[in-house]
Motif scaffolding. Sequence first.
Motif, mmCIF file in Angstrom:
data_model
loop_
_atom_site.group_PDB
_atom_site.id
_atom_site.type_symbol
_atom_site.label_atom_id
_atom_site.label_comp_id
_atom_site.label_asym_id
_atom_site.label_seq_id
_atom_site.Cartn_x
_atom_site.Cartn_y
_atom_site.Cartn_z
ATOM 1 N N LYS A 331 0.827 -1.200 0.000
ATOM 2 C CA LYS A 331 0.000 0.000 0.000
ATOM 3 C C LYS A 331 0.867 1.257 0.000
ATOM 4 O O LYS A 331 0.559 2.247 -0.694
ATOM 5 N N LEU A 332 1.959 1.230 0.765
ATOM 6 C CA LEU A 332 2.891 2.353 0.717
ATOM 7 C C LEU A 332 3.539 2.453 -0.658
ATOM 8 O O LEU A 332 3.733 3.559 -1.185
ATOM 9 N N GLN A 333 3.884 1.321 -1.254
ATOM 10 C CA GLN A 333 4.413 1.322 -2.618
ATOM 11 C C GLN A 333 3.431 2.002 -3.566
ATOM 12 O O GLN A 333 3.818 2.859 -4.379
ATOM 13 N N ALA A 334 2.165 1.629 -3.467
ATOM 14 C CA ALA A 334 1.150 2.186 -4.365
ATOM 15 C C ALA A 334 1.032 3.695 -4.208
ATOM 16 O O ALA A 334 0.908 4.442 -5.193
ATOM 17 N N LEU A 335 1.094 4.175 -2.966
ATOM 18 C CA LEU A 335 0.958 5.605 -2.724
ATOM 19 C C LEU A 335 2.194 6.366 -3.193
ATOM 20 O O LEU A 335 2.085 7.428 -3.807
ATOM 21 N N VAL A 336 3.368 5.832 -2.905
ATOM 22 C CA VAL A 336 4.602 6.496 -3.319
ATOM 23 C C VAL A 336 4.713 6.550 -4.846
ATOM 24 O O VAL A 336 5.128 7.561 -5.416
#
Length: 556
Positions: A331-336
Amino acid sequence: MMEPKKIVTKVAIVGAGPVGLSLAIDLGSRGIDCVVLEQGDGHVDHPRAGLMSVRTMELFRRWGIAEAVRTSGFPDDFALSIEFCTSISGHTLARDEYPSIRDMPLPSWSPEKKQRCPQHWLDPVLKRALRDRPRAAVLYGTSVEDFVQDGQSVTVVGRNTNNGEAIEVHAEYLVGCDGASSVVRSKMGVSMEGKGHLNYSMSVLFSCPDLLDTSGKAAAERFLLLGPEGTWGNLTVIDGRAVWRLTVYGNASKFDMEVFNAAEWVKRALGSETIPFQIISMLPWKRSELVAKSYHLGRVLIAGDAAHTMSPTGGMGMNTGLGDVFDLGWKLQALVQGWGGPALLPSYTAERRPIAERNAAYSTKNYATWVSPPPCPQLLDDTVEAEFARKKLGQAMKQATQYEWQSWGLQMGYRYENSPICIGDGTDPTPDDYSVYVPSARPGSRAPHFWLGPGRSIIDLFGSGFVLLDFDGRGDEVVALADAAEATNFPLTVHKIRDEAAASLYEAPLVLVRPDGHVAWRGSRIIEPSCMVQTVSGNGCRALADTEVKVNGMHS
């Protein structure tokens, strides 16, 4: 006044325990820059975590370190039995026999087995894995004092504990993996809910290389220790050779460090004044069942013990934290990377908080079972009546604790009910049984394991992005979904699986699996490709959630 040292990264992580290190490995594997800030020097004086669940081993498998964990040092021929006794040299009330890792059959529902690996062996494995991921780094000797955030970033204010130098870390997101007394959670103003006090315990780490040979005991993972007053402690294997951990139960006054006599308690556990041993360290702690009210505030999140504390009875504390890593990393990957939407961070709390509540309640139930025996004044007597009482008590405890030692449903069967980023299919959930795991590809559940070939599981396909499993060649619909994904930089890989047994296990011609290995959607046809992509990436469009898509080839 000197300017603070400034560091710029995508994700700042506070705490370099197993959860913080694992999150950094996961983000580094995804190509996301991250920095871990750790107040200490990274040395583990008193290992607490020791059991790696099957699901945790699947996470390590994804990173290519499962074998390193397995060969870290714990003997693969050490039997993982459970014994109920008055002491190591005293009366055996009952034994629950379990095989060693070597002799334990591989479960039908996973390519991995559980593993014992104490934290002082696990952390070096994780650190080596981190060094292989240049986008991730650890700063030891760095305390975190505060943070400020706005709509675009988080600034973490810290200090070098060795020279006092001020440090500022500028990140897009901050994750607190800094334990039960989390500074990050405190600064967020997030409260903990549940039972703040179950009991006080003292953990005594000691070395006794000849314990089993001298006492004549067969190997066991754990010895539960009972006296006339009831259950007073337990002895747990650490390295399978010389090091053991004695946990003594009591109250705060009992564990005054000035007067607590660790050696006398170890002697009681051993049941002998002559077996030599050496105290390594002591650690007082409070057993609790607490879960944070929320796991995120703006761009700041918490994971592991910062988000939930639970009794170690059942071994789910660290493993629940690594489940947080499974859920949060992608999820952090997707946001970044810009393809994730605003629903992703709320979905982290929505998905993981109920699992923590479930696991913590299970752990408390286990502890209650451990300490359930009433006082038995004659327990240590050498009489027929005492022997009868010991056998009766031993059998009762053996039966009552069965579900703890075989908690496959708990470890593997958790699912994200009503997740805002999963699309339900209208099917009923499998029973949520702590002991029994029933593989299911129902949305929100872990995508089931299936062998595609020698040493190659279907779960090995999951991890870097979303995966569409195509079991019967729905060409046009698959192309439409791929086009919708490409239009928004949504990472999607299509795998054509032509195996009737696999298709039967997944119960639908098409199955969309998230990067964490949980099913996002399954069905017979892809109705609105663009809406599906938006929904599972947290970008809105919930229309599909209202459309009941039946499985087994039936259309909505």
